[in-house]
Structure formats: structure tokens, C-alpha cells
Design an enzyme around this catalytic site. Structure first.
Site, PDB file in Angstrom:
ATOM      1  CD  GLN A 133       3.087  -5.291  -2.570  1.00  0.00           C
ATOM      2  OE1 GLN A 133       3.244  -4.009  -2.480  1.00  0.00           O
ATOM      3  NE2 GLN A 133       2.089  -6.038  -3.072  1.00  0.00           N
ATOM      4  CE1 TYR A 135       1.496  -5.419  -7.426  1.00  0.00           C
ATOM      5  CE2 TYR A 135       2.270  -3.761  -5.880  1.00  0.00           C
ATOM      6  CZ  TYR A 135       1.385  -4.521  -6.230  1.00  0.00           C
ATOM      7  OH  TYR A 135       0.382  -4.826  -5.331  1.00  0.00           O
ATOM      8  NE  ARG A 170      -8.085  -2.944  -7.003  1.00  0.00           N
ATOM      9  CZ  ARG A 170      -7.119  -2.960  -6.699  1.00  0.00           C
ATOM     10  NH1 ARG A 170      -6.691  -1.544  -6.605  1.00  0.00           N
ATOM     11  NH2 ARG A 170      -6.236  -4.009  -6.615  1.00  0.00           N
ATOM     12  CE  LYS A 252       0.502  -9.590   0.123  1.00  0.00           C
ATOM     13  NZ  LYS A 252      -0.426  -9.516  -0.491  1.00  0.00           N
ATOM     14  CG  HIS A 276      -4.093  -7.908  -4.715  1.00  0.00           C
ATOM     15  ND1 HIS A 276      -2.546  -8.010  -5.001  1.00  0.00           N
ATOM     16  CD2 HIS A 276      -4.102  -6.557  -4.515  1.00  0.00           C
ATOM     17  CE1 HIS A 276      -2.065  -6.878  -5.028  1.00  0.00           C
ATOM     18  NE2 HIS A 276      -3.019  -6.050  -4.808  1.00  0.00           N
ATOM     19  NE  ARG A 279      -7.509  -3.183  -2.985  1.00  0.00           N
ATOM     20  CZ  ARG A 279      -7.750  -1.708  -3.136  1.00  0.00           C
ATOM     21  NH1 ARG A 279      -8.929  -1.511  -2.401  1.00  0.00           N
ATOM     22  NH2 ARG A 279      -7.354  -0.923  -3.864  1.00  0.00           N
TER      23      ARG A 279
END
Length: 401
Positions: A133, A135, A170, A252, A276, A279
Site C-alpha cells: 500500500q 501513500y 481522531r 483503495k 478506511h 478512521r
């Protein structure tokens, strides 16, 4: 018999993880954004999809759980989603997850926020199914270098997350004074007093990897800090990745069908329907409720995965029946990692595989190809509504028209 061996479902593993981890660390794994509404919806909406048991099928012939996603075969239709900073759960971190996934022949998507370098995790996987994955960073040369390292390490697919244009808000982590990536700090060590075994593992495991002790302060939100190190991903970025990466490319973080045509045109191989794990932004659609519309838009041109709320094998079968090629689970294997390292992850995969096998048998499905919306008792309503919504949308206007 160990506590892991006595666990009969994922919730048993979760309780073991909660006993071992300090509350602040457990909250990092467990928590979502805002009021945790989307986090709850990811689970609750699965209960709206009920299955239709089918008898008069001789399941003694054998049940085949293998599935094919973007041209790759996995031993079961559930993969391990990218979940960052595995070292906060266990010093074995991502290497343990890769080894466990390889043992069972299922895919692991190494997170872009991993605790360990891509080369170390690839070596631990020993040729097992392994995706990465990514970013995208503001520095283009850094992105190019990372893609090249991922390729050289033998990863079989690249997964680009497009749902995190900035650091999310968060609240649990902010109250606990936790910021990611997690580093050793006096405050963090203080939270570990109640869990001395975890504290010792975390300190010595991280110091061996060159981590330092930092001063701790309560996380304070600012737009500038939220944008630091991250960048929004655009279709131009997808095109750049498609040109640089010659293997399967998966996008994704999709919850709608409005860009599916563009992704097909760019040569994307698959998409993962995901919020996600609840989140990033509270109040958005659950992953399972968004799945059917994306499946319809993708048709035969894209393989569709779904990620969010998977806790049972029956959830995987529900996702397959609604058109997914496979489902991704994140928190369950993080519970396993926290509860018992590699063996804990293996136990989670084992439990999930067994539950999928049982669900196949009771719905009369001998293979993944036989799982479709015909085994749904009322979940087909989600499928039908999605099709109705899709057909009611105006045709997209061609570029330049």
C-alpha cells in the site's frame, strides 16, 4: 492448550489483545473518527445482509475456497488489509503478519505506514502473496524511489490509498496524547505501567530498531500539521503510477462509482471499497452498503474488494454474494498480533477460514464462483437498490464534448 488455541472467534482474540495492551494503544487499533458512527455502521450494516441456506447439495465433494484477484490466486477469499505501525501491537510487527499470511496462502497488503522496511517484510514473506500500500508523498522523487524498491523486493501488486488527503481527526488518540508514527516517550511509557509486559516488549523491541525517546505532548490540531507529509491523490497521480508500475494496480478508498470509468480508462486493475475502517471521516457510508453500486459500475473491467467491518467468515460470504472478489480484514489480525505475535495472526486467519468454510457448506456453495446474490435472503435489496440508483444517473459526458 494456550489461550489462543482456546479462542473460538475473533472477539475472543480481541479480549486477549485488550488485556495485553495499554488502553491508549488499544484505542489506536480500535478507534474511529468523530463519534465512531461510521465505525459502527461498518459492522451493523452486515447484519442487514442475511443469507439463504441451501440444502440438497453434497458438500462432501469438497469445498474450494480459492479465489482469483487481479490475476493472482489466493487460498481463501479474505486478505489482510494494510494496518500501520504493527510494532505498537507486537515487536514482531509486519514480519509476523507476512509470515502468517504466507503460511495460509492468503494475501497481505503491507501498509505504507509500516514499522519496518519493505525489504525486511518481503524477505519474511518468503515468496508468499504480498502487495504494498502506497501513500503518495509531496516529494515526487521519494515516490519514485519507493515504487522502485517495492518492485525490486518482489511485491506482486501496488495498492494506492486515495481516501486520506490529510491527517484525520481522531479524538481518542488526541485525548490519549498519541501521535503516529508511534515513538517511545515518557508519557507513552507511563500508559504502559498497567501492562508491564507490553512496555518491556515495546521499549526493547523499538530501541533495537533505533527508535529514540522523545518528549510527549498532547496532540493539537492545525491544518498545517494535518497536511504535513501527505498529499491528495488525483487521477493524474493514478496515471503516473500506472506508467511507472507494470504489475497489478489497485485503488483503495472508493465509496462511490463516479470515478470508476476514469480508472478503467487509466488501466487500473482493481478497487477496494473502503472508508478506511471508519478512521478518517465520520458520517460516511459503510463499506458493505457502498459495495453493490461500485460492483455494478466496475462490471468485468475491475476486480472489486471490500474493506471495513469484517469480523466473521459469514461477513466474507456476504461480501462475495454482493459481488466482491475478496474481503479485507484489518483489526482482527491486529488483535491477533497483539495477543500472540505471528501465532496470534495465524489463529485469526485459521478462525476466519473455518467460518468461511462453514458458511459455504450451509449455503450450498462448493466454490467462490458459486457465491452470488442468489444465496441472499434479503441482502439482494442492497444489490437491487444500487442497480436502481446507478440506472437513474445521467450518462457521463465524454471529455471535450
Amino acid at each position: 492448550m494456550s489461550r489462543l488455541d482456546r479462542a473460538v472467534n475473533i472477539d475472543d482474540i480481541r479480549r486477549l489483545a485488550k488485556r495485553r495492551l495499554p488502553r491508549a494503544i488499544f484505542d489506536v487499533i480500535e478507534g474511529g473518527a468523530g463519534d465512531d458512527g461510521t465505525l459502527a455502521a461498518n459492522r451493523d450494516d452486515f447484519s442487514k445482509v442475511t443469507l439463504l441456506p441451501r440444502s440438497l447439495v453434497d458438500v462432501r465433494k469438497g469445498i474450494d475456497l480459492t479465489t482469483n484477484v487481479v490475476g493472482q490466486t489466493f487460498n481463501m477469499p479474505v486478505m489482510l488489509a494494510p494496518a500501520s505501525f504493527g510494532r505498537m501491537a507486537n515487536p514482531e510487527a509486519e514480519r509476523a503478519v507476512a509470515k502468517a499470511a504466507a503460511k495460509f496462502g492468503t494475501g497481505y497488503i503491507m501498509p505504507g505506514g509500516a514499522s519496518e522496511p519493505v525489504e525486511a517484510v518481503a524477505k519474511a514473506s518468503d515468496g508468499g502473496p504480498l502487495w504494498y500500500q502506497i501513500y503518495l508523498a509531496p516529494d515526487e522523487s521519494r515516490n519514485a524511489d519507493l515504487v522502485d524498491r517495492v518492485r525490486a523486493s518482489g511485491f506482486q501488486a501496488l495498492v494506492v490509498s486515495v481516501d486520506t488527503p490529510m491527517k484525520p481527526y481522531r479524538e481518542r488518540d488526541m485525548r490519549n496524547g498519541i501521535s503516529l508514527p508511534l515513538s517511545i516517550s515518557p508519557r507513552l511509557l507511563a500508559t504502559g505501567v498497567s501492562r508491564p509486559k507490553w512496555a518491556l516488549d515495546f521499549v526493547f523491541g523499538n530501541m533495537a530498531s533505533g527508535f529514540s525517546v522523545n518528549s510527549a505532548r498532547r496532540a493539537v490540531y492545525s491544518f498545517e500539521a494535518a497536511m504535513a507529509g501527505l498529499r491528495p491523490v488525483t487521477l493524474d497521480d493514478i496515471a503516473w503510477l500506472r506508467e511507472r508500475w507494470d504489475g497489478p494496480l489497485i485503488v483503495k478508498g472508493i465509496l462511490s462509482d463516479d470515478k470508476i470509468i476514469d480508472m478503467i480508462a487509466l488501466g487500473v486493475d482493481g478497487v477496494s471499497v473502503s472508508n478506511h475502517g471508519g478512521r478518517n471521516l465520520d458520517g460516511v457510508a459503510s463499506a458493505i452498503s457502498a459495495l453493490p453500486r461500485v460492483v455494478d459500475a466496475a462490471g468485468d473491467d475491475l476486480d472489486v474488494l471490500v474493506d471495513g467491518g469484517i469480523r466473521r467468515g459469514i461477513d466474507v460470504v456476504r461480501a462475495l454474494a454482493l459481488g466482491a472478489k475478496a474481503a479485507l480484514m484489518g483489526r482482527p489480525y491486529m488483535y491477533g498480533l497483539a495477543a500472540g505475535g505471528q501465532r496470534g495472526v495465524e489463529r485469526v486467519i485459521e478462525l476466519m477460514r473455518n467460518e468461511i468454510h462453514i458458511a459455504f457448506a450451509f449455503t450450498g456453495c462448493l466454490s467462490v464462483e458459486e457465491v452470488n446474490h442468489e444465496i441472499l435472503q434479503n441482502g439482494h435489496e442492497l444489490f437491487d437498490v444500487a442497480l436502481a440508483l446507478a440506472s437513474a444517473q445521467p450518462e457521463p459526458v465524454a471529455a471535450g464534448a
